[in-house]
Design a protein around this motif. Sequence first.
Motif, PDB file in Angstrom:
ATOM      1  N   MET A 167      42.062 -29.882 -48.776  1.00 56.95           N
ATOM      2  CA  MET A 167      42.993 -28.773 -49.008  1.00 56.95           C
ATOM      3  C   MET A 167      42.740 -28.141 -50.377  1.00 56.95           C
ATOM      4  O   MET A 167      42.790 -26.917 -50.527  1.00 56.95           O
ATOM      5  CB  MET A 167      44.430 -29.267 -48.885  1.00 56.95           C
ATOM      6  CG  MET A 167      44.796 -29.660 -47.463  1.00 56.95           C
ATOM      7  SD  MET A 167      46.432 -30.383 -47.317  1.00 56.95           S
ATOM      8  CE  MET A 167      47.456 -28.996 -47.733  1.00 56.95           C
ATOM      9  N   TYR A 168      42.454 -28.974 -51.377  1.00 55.85           N
ATOM     10  CA  TYR A 168      42.111 -28.457 -52.701  1.00 55.85           C
ATOM     11  C   TYR A 168      40.848 -27.599 -52.610  1.00 55.85           C
ATOM     12  O   TYR A 168      40.797 -26.487 -53.143  1.00 55.85           O
ATOM     13  CB  TYR A 168      41.905 -29.604 -53.704  1.00 55.85           C
ATOM     14  CG  TYR A 168      40.963 -29.222 -54.799  1.00 55.85           C
ATOM     15  CD1 TYR A 168      41.373 -28.380 -55.835  1.00 55.85           C
ATOM     16  CD2 TYR A 168      39.629 -29.643 -54.778  1.00 55.85           C
ATOM     17  CE1 TYR A 168      40.491 -27.983 -56.819  1.00 55.85           C
ATOM     18  CE2 TYR A 168      38.753 -29.249 -55.756  1.00 55.85           C
ATOM     19  CZ  TYR A 168      39.174 -28.424 -56.780  1.00 55.85           C
ATOM     20  OH  TYR A 168      38.298 -28.023 -57.735  1.00 55.85           O
ATOM     21  N   GLN A 169      39.816 -28.110 -51.962  1.00 53.20           N
ATOM     22  CA  GLN A 169      38.537 -27.401 -51.896  1.00 53.20           C
ATOM     23  C   GLN A 169      38.685 -26.055 -51.210  1.00 53.20           C
ATOM     24  O   GLN A 169      38.054 -25.076 -51.627  1.00 53.20           O
ATOM     25  CB  GLN A 169      37.482 -28.249 -51.180  1.00 53.20           C
ATOM     26  CG  GLN A 169      36.082 -27.692 -51.313  1.00 53.20           C
ATOM     27  CD  GLN A 169      35.594 -27.702 -52.755  1.00 53.20           C
ATOM     28  OE1 GLN A 169      35.637 -28.724 -53.425  1.00 53.20           O
ATOM     29  NE2 GLN A 169      35.114 -26.566 -53.237  1.00 53.20           N
ATOM     30  N   THR A 170      39.515 -25.991 -50.200  1.00 52.08           N
ATOM     31  CA  THR A 170      39.777 -24.717 -49.525  1.00 52.08           C
ATOM     32  C   THR A 170      40.398 -23.711 -50.490  1.00 52.08           C
ATOM     33  O   THR A 170      39.993 -22.540 -50.538  1.00 52.08           O
ATOM     34  CB  THR A 170      40.695 -24.943 -48.310  1.00 52.08           C
ATOM     35  OG1 THR A 170      40.041 -25.844 -47.404  1.00 52.08           O
ATOM     36  CG2 THR A 170      41.011 -23.637 -47.604  1.00 52.08           C
ATOM     37  N   ALA A 171      41.378 -24.167 -51.280  1.00 55.33           N
ATOM     38  CA  ALA A 171      42.021 -23.280 -52.259  1.00 55.33           C
ATOM     39  C   ALA A 171      41.044 -22.878 -53.363  1.00 55.33           C
ATOM     40  O   ALA A 171      41.000 -21.714 -53.774  1.00 55.33           O
ATOM     41  CB  ALA A 171      43.246 -23.969 -52.853  1.00 55.33           C
ATOM     42  N   TYR A 172      40.247 -23.837 -53.837  1.00 56.12           N
ATOM     43  CA  TYR A 172      39.253 -23.557 -54.878  1.00 56.12           C
ATOM     44  C   TYR A 172      38.248 -22.515 -54.377  1.00 56.12           C
ATOM     45  O   TYR A 172      37.932 -21.554 -55.082  1.00 56.12           O
ATOM     46  CB  TYR A 172      38.538 -24.849 -55.269  1.00 56.12           C
ATOM     47  CG  TYR A 172      37.429 -24.661 -56.280  1.00 56.12           C
ATOM     48  CD1 TYR A 172      37.684 -24.769 -57.646  1.00 56.12           C
ATOM     49  CD2 TYR A 172      36.127 -24.391 -55.880  1.00 56.12           C
ATOM     50  CE1 TYR A 172      36.668 -24.599 -58.581  1.00 56.12           C
ATOM     51  CE2 TYR A 172      35.114 -24.219 -56.797  1.00 56.12           C
ATOM     52  CZ  TYR A 172      35.383 -24.328 -58.145  1.00 56.12           C
ATOM     53  OH  TYR A 172      34.379 -24.155 -59.065  1.00 56.12           O
ATOM     54  N   ASP A 173      37.747 -22.716 -53.177  1.00 51.90           N
ATOM     55  CA  ASP A 173      36.774 -21.780 -52.603  1.00 51.90           C
ATOM     56  C   ASP A 173      37.366 -20.385 -52.457  1.00 51.90           C
ATOM     57  O   ASP A 173      36.682 -19.389 -52.673  1.00 51.90           O
ATOM     58  CB  ASP A 173      36.269 -22.278 -51.254  1.00 51.90           C
ATOM     59  CG  ASP A 173      35.379 -23.504 -51.375  1.00 51.90           C
ATOM     60  OD1 ASP A 173      34.904 -23.824 -52.481  1.00 51.90           O
ATOM     61  OD2 ASP A 173      35.177 -24.176 -50.329  1.00 51.90           O
ATOM     62  N   GLY A 174      38.640 -20.315 -52.080  1.00 48.73           N
ATOM     63  CA  GLY A 174      39.301 -19.016 -51.971  1.00 48.73           C
ATOM     64  C   GLY A 174      39.317 -18.287 -53.302  1.00 48.73           C
ATOM     65  O   GLY A 174      39.026 -17.086 -53.372  1.00 48.73           O
TER      66      GLY A 174
END
Length: 123
Positions: free
Chosen positions: A97-104
Amino acid sequence: MTIIEAINEIDSLKHNTYTQSDKVRWLSRLDAMVKRLIIDTHENADDFAFKGYDEDTDMDTELIVPAPFDEMYIRWLEAQIDYANGEYNKYNTSITMYQTAYDGFANYYNRTHMPLGSKLKYF
């Protein structure tokens, strides 16, 4: 989002025994990565100063990543807590979930800021 807002939000969402200093250190590491890997690779990066956070930092200091991408901080703290607790199944979910937000945020920043060019070398 400020440092204290991120800490208060994770503390209300996830029971943990980690100190405010632990969470400030985790937030500092994340913003150091954001600065180095995203901001510093684009023009005008020198206009943005970041020296890290510690126990002497004002807790009302704004974190680097703005809304609506600031959910990344909560997911990061959640992942750090899960990892430190040895709860690896929860950690895998949290870090995803963190990586998804970071990538966004990274994708947004890359679309809206000019990347540094490289000098052409002629041989």
